[in-house]
Scaffold this motif. Structure first.
Motif, PDB file in Angstrom:
ATOM      1  N   SER A 142       0.850  -1.194   0.000  1.00 47.26           N
ATOM      2  CA  SER A 142       0.000   0.000   0.000  1.00 47.26           C
ATOM      3  C   SER A 142       0.886   1.245   0.000  1.00 47.26           C
ATOM      4  O   SER A 142       2.100   1.159   0.167  1.00 47.26           O
ATOM      5  CB  SER A 142      -0.887  -0.006   1.253  1.00 47.26           C
ATOM      6  OG  SER A 142      -0.080   0.038   2.422  1.00 47.26           O
ATOM      7  N   GLY A 143       0.250   2.386  -0.165  1.00 46.35           N
ATOM      8  CA  GLY A 143       0.932   3.659   0.026  1.00 46.35           C
ATOM      9  C   GLY A 143       0.598   4.160   1.422  1.00 46.35           C
ATOM     10  O   GLY A 143      -0.576   4.199   1.796  1.00 46.35           O
ATOM     11  N   PHE A 213      -4.676   3.459  -9.199  1.00 43.67           N
ATOM     12  CA  PHE A 213      -3.400   3.669  -8.509  1.00 43.67           C
ATOM     13  C   PHE A 213      -2.925   5.118  -8.674  1.00 43.67           C
ATOM     14  O   PHE A 213      -2.246   5.654  -7.795  1.00 43.67           O
ATOM     15  CB  PHE A 213      -2.372   2.709  -9.117  1.00 43.67           C
ATOM     16  CG  PHE A 213      -1.003   2.721  -8.490  1.00 43.67           C
ATOM     17  CD1 PHE A 213      -0.720   1.930  -7.377  1.00 43.67           C
ATOM     18  CD2 PHE A 213       0.018   3.495  -9.019  1.00 43.67           C
ATOM     19  CE1 PHE A 213       0.552   1.921  -6.805  1.00 43.67           C
ATOM     20  CE2 PHE A 213       1.295   3.492  -8.460  1.00 43.67           C
ATOM     21  CZ  PHE A 213       1.559   2.698  -7.344  1.00 43.67           C
ATOM     22  N   GLN A 217      -5.619   7.781  -6.506  1.00 39.42           N
ATOM     23  CA  GLN A 217      -4.924   7.895  -5.219  1.00 39.42           C
ATOM     24  C   GLN A 217      -4.248   9.254  -5.077  1.00 39.42           C
ATOM     25  O   GLN A 217      -3.350   9.429  -4.257  1.00 39.42           O
ATOM     26  CB  GLN A 217      -3.903   6.746  -5.055  1.00 39.42           C
ATOM     27  CG  GLN A 217      -4.577   5.382  -4.988  1.00 39.42           C
ATOM     28  CD  GLN A 217      -3.645   4.225  -4.666  1.00 39.42           C
ATOM     29  OE1 GLN A 217      -2.456   4.409  -4.402  1.00 39.42           O
ATOM     30  NE2 GLN A 217      -4.186   3.010  -4.696  1.00 39.42           N
ATOM     31  N   ARG A 219      -2.270  10.810  -7.249  1.00 35.63           N
ATOM     32  CA  ARG A 219      -0.888  10.899  -7.739  1.00 35.63           C
ATOM     33  C   ARG A 219      -0.785  11.923  -8.865  1.00 35.63           C
ATOM     34  O   ARG A 219      -1.688  12.064  -9.682  1.00 35.63           O
ATOM     35  CB  ARG A 219      -0.427   9.527  -8.264  1.00 35.63           C
ATOM     36  CG  ARG A 219       0.033   8.575  -7.180  1.00 35.63           C
ATOM     37  CD  ARG A 219       0.683   7.325  -7.786  1.00 35.63           C
ATOM     38  NE  ARG A 219       1.564   6.693  -6.839  1.00 35.63           N
ATOM     39  CZ  ARG A 219       1.167   5.843  -5.885  1.00 35.63           C
ATOM     40  NH1 ARG A 219      -0.100   5.534  -5.783  1.00 35.63           N
ATOM     41  NH2 ARG A 219       2.037   5.321  -5.055  1.00 35.63           N
ATOM     42  N   ILE A 247      -3.259   3.431   1.742  1.00 30.60           N
ATOM     43  CA  ILE A 247      -4.152   3.435   0.572  1.00 30.60           C
ATOM     44  C   ILE A 247      -3.825   2.218  -0.284  1.00 30.60           C
ATOM     45  O   ILE A 247      -2.652   1.972  -0.605  1.00 30.60           O
ATOM     46  CB  ILE A 247      -3.940   4.714  -0.279  1.00 30.60           C
ATOM     47  CG1 ILE A 247      -3.986   5.977   0.606  1.00 30.60           C
ATOM     48  CG2 ILE A 247      -4.974   4.789  -1.392  1.00 30.60           C
ATOM     49  CD1 ILE A 247      -3.600   7.256  -0.147  1.00 30.60           C
ATOM     50  N   GLU A 248      -4.851   1.472  -0.650  1.00 29.35           N
ATOM     51  CA  GLU A 248      -4.660   0.342  -1.565  1.00 29.35           C
ATOM     52  C   GLU A 248      -5.915   0.172  -2.414  1.00 29.35           C
ATOM     53  O   GLU A 248      -6.694   1.116  -2.517  1.00 29.35           O
ATOM     54  CB  GLU A 248      -4.244  -0.937  -0.815  1.00 29.35           C
ATOM     55  CG  GLU A 248      -5.040  -1.286   0.408  1.00 29.35           C
ATOM     56  CD  GLU A 248      -6.376  -1.906   0.095  1.00 29.35           C
ATOM     57  OE1 GLU A 248      -7.361  -1.131  -0.012  1.00 29.35           O
ATOM     58  OE2 GLU A 248      -6.447  -3.150   0.015  1.00 29.35           O
ATOM     59  N   MET A 249      -6.134  -1.007  -2.999  1.00 27.49           N
ATOM     60  CA  MET A 249      -7.155  -1.084  -4.037  1.00 27.49           C
ATOM     61  C   MET A 249      -8.134  -2.255  -3.937  1.00 27.49           C
ATOM     62  O   MET A 249      -8.815  -2.550  -4.923  1.00 27.49           O
ATOM     63  CB  MET A 249      -6.460  -1.115  -5.414  1.00 27.49           C
ATOM     64  CG  MET A 249      -5.685   0.144  -5.711  1.00 27.49           C
ATOM     65  SD  MET A 249      -4.787   0.076  -7.265  1.00 27.49           S
ATOM     66  CE  MET A 249      -6.101  -0.237  -8.404  1.00 27.49           C
ATOM     67  N   LEU A 273       5.814   3.480   0.737  1.00 27.68           N
ATOM     68  CA  LEU A 273       6.311   4.871   0.777  1.00 27.68           C
ATOM     69  C   LEU A 273       5.329   5.674   1.616  1.00 27.68           C
ATOM     70  O   LEU A 273       4.269   5.172   1.986  1.00 27.68           O
ATOM     71  CB  LEU A 273       6.408   5.460  -0.646  1.00 27.68           C
ATOM     72  CG  LEU A 273       5.102   5.882  -1.354  1.00 27.68           C
ATOM     73  CD1 LEU A 273       5.431   6.667  -2.615  1.00 27.68           C
ATOM     74  CD2 LEU A 273       4.162   4.752  -1.680  1.00 27.68           C
TER      75      LEU A 273
HETATM   76  O1  LIG Z   1       0.906   3.693  -3.290  1.00 31.96           O
HETATM   77  C1  LIG Z   1       0.533   2.528  -3.385  1.00 31.96           C
HETATM   78  C2  LIG Z   1       1.427   1.447  -3.204  1.00 31.96           C
HETATM   79  C3  LIG Z   1       0.949   0.165  -3.356  1.00 31.96           C
HETATM   80  N1  LIG Z   1      -0.356  -0.031  -3.668  1.00 31.96           N
HETATM   81  C4  LIG Z   1      -1.209   1.005  -3.828  1.00 31.96           C
HETATM   82  O2  LIG Z   1      -2.401   0.789  -4.134  1.00 31.96           O
HETATM   83  N2  LIG Z   1      -0.742   2.257  -3.690  1.00 31.96           N
END
Ligand SMILES: O=c1cc[nH]c(=O)[nH]1
Ligand SMILES: O=P(O)(O)O[C@H]1O[C@H](CO)[C@@H](O)[C@H]1O
Length: 321
Positions: A142-143, A213, A217, A219, A247-249, A273
């Protein structure tokens, strides 16, 4: 336009530890083909193959889930090196599945549509196999949000991109909203186990689940970006204030589906990170590999503890992923 339907579905309490299937049509089918797993009720003796499974671990990458099964094989003290564990879903290249002792390890790909298909078939598999008292855990990456890279987050609540504890899915043109509760006791038990793997920080927090992603998220480094760096930081800080720590998916779909089917579920993801510091994942591959092993080591400690296999094993690490 789509109407919103808030569902009030609750897992039945009288399941006796069995997996609940919330679909009356299944009873009328003579055969159930689990197409993406290359398994079926006519072609395989599912109770014999899976009836004694107690722990199911899922994660995005097929190689990670193979490495986790091999690692668990050693941690459980089972015979042989575990290097030769076979992919149970070898007939399809959609997902990979390995078993060792009472542990099943399965990949789910990236994102909600991918994990959702896998979970429909996995939950039916556990039901057909008459498994009881199964604990299911997503071990992912994840972030992080305001946490040190390499920290492991145990999710208390999975929230959507508006920081709400809900999972929305369009069904027959309507938006069905499902709750994303996870098992609080299990999260606390996992936090207690983290004391056995003290070489990295572990914390409990909210996990935000997104459909993308990059822009999804916040970015700035995708092929498309429709916002400024100030807007991005303002959004991520609001998420942090709402209690989001990573944060992930997949977590909202995972929590909603497992919860409705009576499975005790947890989400344990390492942060690659700190998103308050940047977007690109710059750590060297070796560092990322070791980060990915952290949730695996925590879950190994948890499973060993549940099975009464004390004290913790020596310094062995998952082989590669
Ligand atoms: O920043 C990230 C890193 C891994 N997985 C994610 O969904 N986001
Ligand atoms: O490491 P996994 O389990 O794949 O999880 C995370 O990593 C992927 C994105 O890189 C997404 O699937 C996200 O949820």
């Amino acid at each position: 336009t789509a109407r919103t339907t808030v569902t009030t579905e609750e897992p039945k309490s009288e399941s006796g530890g069995l997996v609940l299937i919330k679909n009356p049509h299944l009873d009328t089918m003579e055969e159930d083909i689990l197409y993406h797993l290359d398994l079926g009720t006519r072609t395989h003796n599912l109770p014999a193959m899976f009836g004694d499974i107690k722990f199911v671990c899922v994660g995005g990458s097929p190689n990670r889930m193979k490495a986790f099964a091999q690692f668990m094989h050693k941690e459980l003290g089972l015979e042989g090196s575990g290097e030769d564990l076979a992919d149970i879903c070898a007939g399809t290249d959609r997902y990979a599945m390995y078993r060792t002792g009472p542990v099943l390890s399965i990949s789910h790909g990236m994102g909600i549509p991918s994990i959702s298909i896998m979970l429909h078939e996995l939950i039916k598999l556990l039901h057909h196999a008459k498994c009881r008292d199964v604990t299911i855990i997503r071990i992912g990456t994840s972030g992080g949000l305001g946490i040190e890279a390499g920290s492991v987050v145990i999710t208390d609540t999975a929230v959507d991109a508006s920081f709400q504890p809900r999972f929305e899915q369009v069904v027959l043109g309507d938006v069905v909203v499902r709750s994303t509760d996870l098992d609080r006791d299990l999260a606390e038990e996992l936090l207690a186990c983290s004391k056995e793997v003290p070489d990295f920080p572990t914390l409990i927090g909210h996990t935000m689940c997104t459909y993308d992603f990059y822009e999804g998220q916040g970015r700035l480094d995708g092929a498309l970006c429709s916002f400024s760096s100030e807007k991005k930081l303002e959004y991520l800080k609001r998420a942090h204030e709402a209690g989001v720590r990573n944060i992930e998916m997949e977590s909202t779909a995972f929590a909603a589906m497992c919860g409705l089917c009576g499975l005790k579920a947890a989400v344990v993801c390492v942060a690659l990170l700190d998103r308050l510091e940047g977007d690109q994942i710059r750590a060297p591959r070796e560092v990322l590999r070791e980060y990915q092993q952290r949730p695996q080591r925590l879950i190994a400690a948890f499973i060993r503890r549940r099975l009464g296999l004390h004290p913790p094993a020596g310094p062995a690490l998952p082989s590669s992923n």
